[in-house]
Design a protein around this motif. Structure first.
Motif: not given
Length: 389
Positions: A193-200, A289-301, A317-322
């Motif tokens: 659900q998140i763009d995970v980069d182990v080096d970053a 990541e962008a779509r999941v974040s937006r849908l979750a924010a809408t759900l919370r609202e 920063i919040r993710c797709g879990i509500v």
């Protein structure tokens, strides 16, 4: 931007249920299902060994797909039967001594914390819990002050199971690197659900599962161990795949992270998980990541507009879990009534996150977790269903 109609047609179950339990187990897309079915059919028709031989290219692709997904090298990736065992294979192999210190956070998942408690009892090291900042996530400034000469490990869950927060993994990684401390990240709820980069991020170890946001089969997991950290971990058990018996009284560990694997494994699951990673990469992790974040924010609202509902997510920063409660309604009862209406959610309970939920005086929470194949219409339907309970 990906085509939502295509991904929903690849997910036939969307026609029958509203699935907001992706943090538990996502709906498997059709290409993943077909990959699993192909191996099972070969096992039925030719036997397990021949089925594995026929899947050779897909088994190899498992390491390449994960390496690309995580920005790692293929030899830093291992297939493990689940996320907990992946975490265990690394953690239980660390040479922690009496007086050493391990830093974790109150959001740590129960299975990980139980492992910390067991090994602390066996080996005599101390567990230090870093405080939370005003957002409820790891306080990075406090973390830096807690590191001393006996600090050997920072073990953090990237996205806790019981809330929407995303711990500041990259900032934690910078602290760990400055002090030369091993950094272990549980990415069970974040990869997919998140763009995970182990080096970053700068983690030395990362573990995760297939069944959640990657949309792979159950009973599948993965482990990343950075090359530079390999020699600090002695696998807690080995076999003829993870090591070579070189002489009657000697052996050599397999090169790279395959030393954390076993010879016998679920080939069907491995191929299915590879296909799931390939599918996610085909859509694009930044888009997901962008779509999941937006849908979750809408759900919370929208949930906040429902009388009696309180949201219990934390994090800057919040993710797709509500996570939420409705006054006068037990979360288990809510989940059951929603299920009867064709809606899947799950419940987070105190024993799964005792330090976090206990500190907040919470026994349980309803957990709704969205994914990219969910829609705004489903969010509105869900909110209507919660309002009617």
């Amino acid at each position: 931007m990906f085509d939502i109609e295509t991904v929903r047609s690849d997910t036939p179950a969307c026609n029958d249920i509203l699935h907001f339990d992706n943090a538990g187990a996502s709906l498997m897309p059709e290409p993943v299902y077909q990959a699993v079915q192909k191996v099972l059919l070969d096992e039925r028709n030719f036997g397990g060994y021949e089925a594995e031989r026929r899947a050779t290219d897909d088994i190899k692709a498992f390491y390449d797909e994960f390496a690309t997904l995580l920005n790692a090298s293929p030899d830093e990736i291992a297939y493990v039967e689940n996320a907990t065992r992946a975490w265990d294979m690394a953690f239980y192999g660390l040479d922690l001594k009496p007086g050493d210190r391990v830093i974790t956070h109150g959001s740590e998942y129960a299975s990980n914390y139980l492992g910390l408690l067991q090994q602390a009892r066996r080996q005599g090291f101390h567990i230090d819990v870093v405080p939370s900042d005003i957002h409820g996530q790891v306080d990075v400034a406090a973390l830096e002050t807690m590191i001393g000469p006996r600090t050997k490990l920072i073990a953090i869950t990237h996205v806790p199971t019981q809330g929407g927060l995303v711990n500041p993994a990259a900032e934690i990684g910078k602290v760990a690197q400055r002090h030369g401390v091993l950094f272990m990240l549980d990415a069970c709820q974040s990869v997919g659900q998140i763009d995970v980069d182990v080096d970053a991020i700068g983690c030395d170890i990362l573990s995760g599962t297939g069944r959640k946001y990657l949309r792979g089969p159950r009973g599948t997991g993965f482990l990343y161990v950075r090359k530079s950290a390999l020699e600090q971990i002695d696998p807690p058990f080995i076999d003829l795949h993870s090591a070579t018996w070189t002489m009657p009284d000697g052996f050599e560990l397999t090169e790279g992270s395959k030393r954390f694997e076993t010879w016998e494994s679920n080939v069907t699951g491995r191929v299915g998980l590879m296909a799931a990673v390939r599918y996610a990469r085909g859509i694009g992790m930044k888009q997901i990541e962008a779509r999941v974040s937006r849908l979750a924010a809408t759900l919370r609202e929208k949930l906040l507009d429902v009388s009696g509902v309180s949201i219990h997510d934390r994090g800057e920063i919040r993710c797709g879990i509500v996570t939420f409660c409705k006054a006068g309604l037990d979360p288990h009862e809510m989940a059951g009534r929603l299920r009867a209406d064709g809606i899947n959610v799950s419940v987070s309970t105190l024993p799964y996150a005792r330090l976090d939920l206990g500190a907040r005086g919470l026994e349980s929470l309803t957990r709704a977790s969205v994914h990219y194949y969910n829609t705004d219409e489903e969010v509105h339907r869900f909110v209507r269903a919660v309002r009617q309970l």
